[in-house]
Design a protein around this motif. Structure first.
Motif, PDB file in Angstrom:
ATOM      1  N   ALA A  39       0.833  -1.205   0.000  1.00 16.61           N
ATOM      2  CA  ALA A  39       0.000   0.000   0.000  1.00 16.61           C
ATOM      3  C   ALA A  39       0.870   1.258   0.000  1.00 16.61           C
ATOM      4  O   ALA A  39       0.528   2.259  -0.636  1.00 16.61           O
ATOM      5  CB  ALA A  39      -0.926  -0.007   1.209  1.00 16.61           C
ATOM      6  N   ALA A  40       2.021   1.208   0.699  1.00 16.98           N
ATOM      7  CA  ALA A  40       2.901   2.373   0.750  1.00 16.98           C
ATOM      8  C   ALA A  40       3.560   2.633  -0.602  1.00 16.98           C
ATOM      9  O   ALA A  40       3.830   3.774  -0.964  1.00 16.98           O
ATOM     10  CB  ALA A  40       3.968   2.166   1.820  1.00 16.98           C
ATOM     11  N   ARG A  41       3.817   1.557  -1.355  1.00 12.85           N
ATOM     12  CA  ARG A  41       4.465   1.706  -2.665  1.00 12.85           C
ATOM     13  C   ARG A  41       3.483   2.040  -3.772  1.00 12.85           C
ATOM     14  O   ARG A  41       3.893   2.464  -4.854  1.00 12.85           O
ATOM     15  CB  ARG A  41       5.190   0.407  -3.030  1.00 12.85           C
ATOM     16  N   ARG A  42       2.227   1.841  -3.552  1.00 15.39           N
ATOM     17  CA  ARG A  42       1.232   1.994  -4.609  1.00 15.39           C
ATOM     18  C   ARG A  42       1.077   3.473  -4.990  1.00 15.39           C
ATOM     19  O   ARG A  42       0.933   4.345  -4.147  1.00 15.39           O
ATOM     20  CB  ARG A  42      -0.101   1.439  -4.136  1.00 15.39           C
ATOM     21  N   ARG A  43       1.164   3.709  -6.308  1.00 13.76           N
ATOM     22  CA  ARG A  43       0.954   5.053  -6.851  1.00 13.76           C
ATOM     23  C   ARG A  43       0.030   4.914  -8.043  1.00 13.76           C
ATOM     24  O   ARG A  43       0.042   3.874  -8.705  1.00 13.76           O
ATOM     25  CB  ARG A  43       2.270   5.653  -7.358  1.00 13.76           C
ATOM     26  N   PRO A  44      -0.686   5.938  -8.380  1.00 12.09           N
ATOM     27  CA  PRO A  44      -1.521   5.827  -9.578  1.00 12.09           C
ATOM     28  C   PRO A  44      -0.652   5.826 -10.830  1.00 12.09           C
ATOM     29  O   PRO A  44       0.368   6.504 -10.891  1.00 12.09           O
ATOM     30  CB  PRO A  44      -2.402   7.073  -9.515  1.00 12.09           C
ATOM     31  N   LEU A  45      -1.046   5.021 -11.827  1.00 15.60           N
ATOM     32  CA  LEU A  45      -0.297   4.979 -13.076  1.00 15.60           C
ATOM     33  C   LEU A  45      -0.427   6.282 -13.841  1.00 15.60           C
ATOM     34  O   LEU A  45       0.498   6.721 -14.508  1.00 15.60           O
ATOM     35  CB  LEU A  45      -0.795   3.810 -13.941  1.00 15.60           C
ATOM     36  N   VAL A  46      -1.564   6.881 -13.757  1.00 14.08           N
ATOM     37  CA  VAL A  46      -1.823   8.144 -14.424  1.00 14.08           C
ATOM     38  C   VAL A  46      -2.027   9.199 -13.349  1.00 14.08           C
ATOM     39  O   VAL A  46      -2.792   8.996 -12.411  1.00 14.08           O
ATOM     40  CB  VAL A  46      -3.090   8.035 -15.312  1.00 14.08           C
ATOM     41  N   PRO A  47      -1.319  10.344 -13.453  1.00 17.65           N
ATOM     42  CA  PRO A  47      -1.511  11.373 -12.433  1.00 17.65           C
ATOM     43  C   PRO A  47      -2.953  11.863 -12.412  1.00 17.65           C
ATOM     44  O   PRO A  47      -3.637  11.851 -13.435  1.00 17.65           O
ATOM     45  CB  PRO A  47      -0.558  12.492 -12.840  1.00 17.65           C
ATOM     46  N   THR A  48      -3.384  12.302 -11.247  1.00 16.71           N
ATOM     47  CA  THR A  48      -4.764  12.750 -11.123  1.00 16.71           C
ATOM     48  C   THR A  48      -5.005  14.016 -11.937  1.00 16.71           C
ATOM     49  O   THR A  48      -6.040  14.161 -12.561  1.00 16.71           O
ATOM     50  CB  THR A  48      -5.108  13.007  -9.647  1.00 16.71           C
ATOM     51  N   SER A  53       0.523  17.894 -14.710  1.00 24.60           N
ATOM     52  CA  SER A  53       1.670  17.001 -14.886  1.00 24.60           C
ATOM     53  C   SER A  53       2.377  17.281 -16.213  1.00 24.60           C
ATOM     54  O   SER A  53       3.604  17.364 -16.274  1.00 24.60           O
ATOM     55  CB  SER A  53       1.204  15.551 -14.830  1.00 24.60           C
ATOM     56  N   LYS A  54       1.617  17.434 -17.287  1.00 26.29           N
ATOM     57  CA  LYS A  54       2.203  17.740 -18.598  1.00 26.29           C
ATOM     58  C   LYS A  54       2.909  19.085 -18.576  1.00 26.29           C
ATOM     59  O   LYS A  54       4.003  19.245 -19.129  1.00 26.29           O
ATOM     60  CB  LYS A  54       1.114  17.763 -19.662  1.00 26.29           C
ATOM     61  N   ALA A  55       2.286  20.079 -17.934  1.00 25.79           N
ATOM     62  CA  ALA A  55       2.890  21.410 -17.858  1.00 25.79           C
ATOM     63  C   ALA A  55       4.206  21.360 -17.083  1.00 25.79           C
ATOM     64  O   ALA A  55       5.188  21.992 -17.479  1.00 25.79           O
ATOM     65  CB  ALA A  55       1.930  22.387 -17.211  1.00 25.79           C
ATOM     66  N   ALA A  56       4.239  20.586 -16.000  1.00 29.17           N
ATOM     67  CA  ALA A  56       5.466  20.466 -15.211  1.00 29.17           C
ATOM     68  C   ALA A  56       6.561  19.771 -16.023  1.00 29.17           C
ATOM     69  O   ALA A  56       7.736  20.172 -15.966  1.00 29.17           O
ATOM     70  CB  ALA A  56       5.188  19.687 -13.932  1.00 29.17           C
ATOM     71  N   GLU A  57       6.192  18.745 -16.794  1.00 28.52           N
ATOM     72  CA  GLU A  57       7.174  18.058 -17.645  1.00 28.52           C
ATOM     73  C   GLU A  57       7.735  18.995 -18.705  1.00 28.52           C
ATOM     74  O   GLU A  57       8.935  19.020 -18.961  1.00 28.52           O
ATOM     75  CB  GLU A  57       6.533  16.852 -18.317  1.00 28.52           C
ATOM     76  N   ARG A  58       6.849  19.775 -19.328  1.00 30.02           N
ATOM     77  CA  ARG A  58       7.307  20.720 -20.350  1.00 30.02           C
ATOM     78  C   ARG A  58       8.226  21.771 -19.754  1.00 30.02           C
ATOM     79  O   ARG A  58       9.248  22.129 -20.340  1.00 30.02           O
ATOM     80  CB  ARG A  58       6.099  21.399 -21.012  1.00 30.02           C
ATOM     81  N   GLN A  59       7.877  22.250 -18.577  1.00 26.63           N
ATOM     82  CA  GLN A  59       8.694  23.263 -17.904  1.00 26.63           C
ATOM     83  C   GLN A  59      10.076  22.696 -17.559  1.00 26.63           C
ATOM     84  O   GLN A  59      11.087  23.355 -17.768  1.00 26.63           O
ATOM     85  CB  GLN A  59       7.986  23.749 -16.631  1.00 26.63           C
ATOM     86  N   ALA A  60      10.124  21.473 -17.055  1.00 26.26           N
ATOM     87  CA  ALA A  60      11.405  20.849 -16.702  1.00 26.26           C
ATOM     88  C   ALA A  60      12.252  20.634 -17.954  1.00 26.26           C
ATOM     89  O   ALA A  60      13.467  20.872 -17.938  1.00 26.26           O
ATOM     90  CB  ALA A  60      11.163  19.520 -15.988  1.00 26.26           C
ATOM     91  N   ALA A  61      11.638  20.208 -19.060  1.00 22.35           N
ATOM     92  CA  ALA A  61      12.383  19.994 -20.305  1.00 22.35           C
ATOM     93  C   ALA A  61      12.924  21.317 -20.849  1.00 22.35           C
ATOM     94  O   ALA A  61      14.060  21.386 -21.333  1.00 22.35           O
ATOM     95  CB  ALA A  61      11.490  19.319 -21.339  1.00 22.35           C
TER      96      ALA A  61
END
Length: 195
Positions: A39-48, A53-61
Motif C-alpha cells: 500500500a505504501a508503494r502503490r501510486r496511480p499509473l496516471v496522475p490525477t 503534470s504535462k505542464a510540469a514536464e514541459r517546464q522541466a524539459a
C-alpha cells in the motif's frame, strides 16, 4: 580401486557455547506486513491532474534545454552534453579553435563551385577547370584535416598519456565546422594554443 577408502573419522568442530557467542540484537521494530508495504508503494499509473503534470514536464524539459544551451555558449563542463564532456574533449576543442583550418571554408567553396558550374556553359572547357579546382580544394582540406588529426593525437598523448576513443575524430569534425557556428562556442582565440 573403485571402492571406498578407509578414512579416519574427522573430528567434529567444536561450536562455542551460547554464553560465549556474541549477543544478538533485535531490529527494534516489528516486521511490517506485506499488505502495508504494498500500500505504501502503490501510486496511480496516471496522475490525477494530467494537465498540471504535462505542464510540469514541459517546464522541466525547457529548463534543461536552457541549461544545456547556456553551457554550450559558456563552456560550463557540468551541463554540457555527454559527447562534449571531459578534459580531453576540451583540450581537443581548444587546439582546433586555436588554429586556422581550411575545412571551415569547404562549404563556402562548394557553394561557389556549384554556382559557377550553373553559370558557366556545360560544354566549355571552363567546366573542367572548375571541377579540377573543386577537387584540388577538397584534397587540400583532406590533407589539412589529416595533419590536424596527427598533431592532435600527438598533443593528447603528451598531455594525458593516452587518447580516449573518439577524441581525435571529435576534433577533426570540429575543424570542418565554420568557427562562429561551432558548439560549444570557442573559448580561445586563434593562435592561443592550450598548454
Amino acid at each position: 580401486m573403485f571402492g571406498r577408502k578407509n578414512e579416519t573419522p574427522a573430528e567434529k568442530p567444536v561450536m562455542p557455547a551460547e554464553s560465549e557467542a556474541a549477543p544478538r540484537g533485535g531490529k527494534g521494530a516489528p516486521t511490517p506486513r506485506r499488505k502495508d508495504q504494498e500500500a505504501a508503494r502503490r501510486r496511480p499509473l496516471v496522475p490525477t491532474d494530467r494537465k498540471a503534470s504535462k505542464a510540469a514536464e514541459r517546464q522541466a524539459a525547457a529548463e534543461e534545454r536552457l541549461r544545456v544551451r547556456r553551457a554550450l555558449e559558456t563552456g560550463d563542463e557540468r551541463n554540457l552534453p555527454w559527447r562534449d564532456r571531459g578534459p580531453q574533449k576540451r583540450f581537443a576543442r581548444d587546439v582546433v579553435d586555436a588554429r586556422f583550418n581550411l575545412g571551415e571554408y569547404l562549404m563556402f567553396a562548394a557553394l561557389v563551385f556549384v554556382i559557377a558550374s550553373f553559370v558557366v556553359p556545360q560544354d566549355s572547357t571552363a567546366q573542367v577547370y572548375i571541377l579540377t579546382a573543386f577537387w584540388g580544394v577538397f584534397l587540400l582540406v583532406f590533407a589539412d584535416t589529416f595533419w590536424l588529426s596527427r598533431q592532435l593525437k600527438k598533443r593528447l598523448v603528451a598531455k594525458f598519456g593516452e587518447v580516449e576513443r573518439g577524441t581525435v575524430w571529435y576534433g577533426s569534425m570540429r575543424a570542418l565546422q565554420f568557427r562562429p557556428l561551432r558548439l560549444p562556442k570557442p573559448q580561445v582565440k586563434r593562435g592561443q594554443y592550450p598548454a
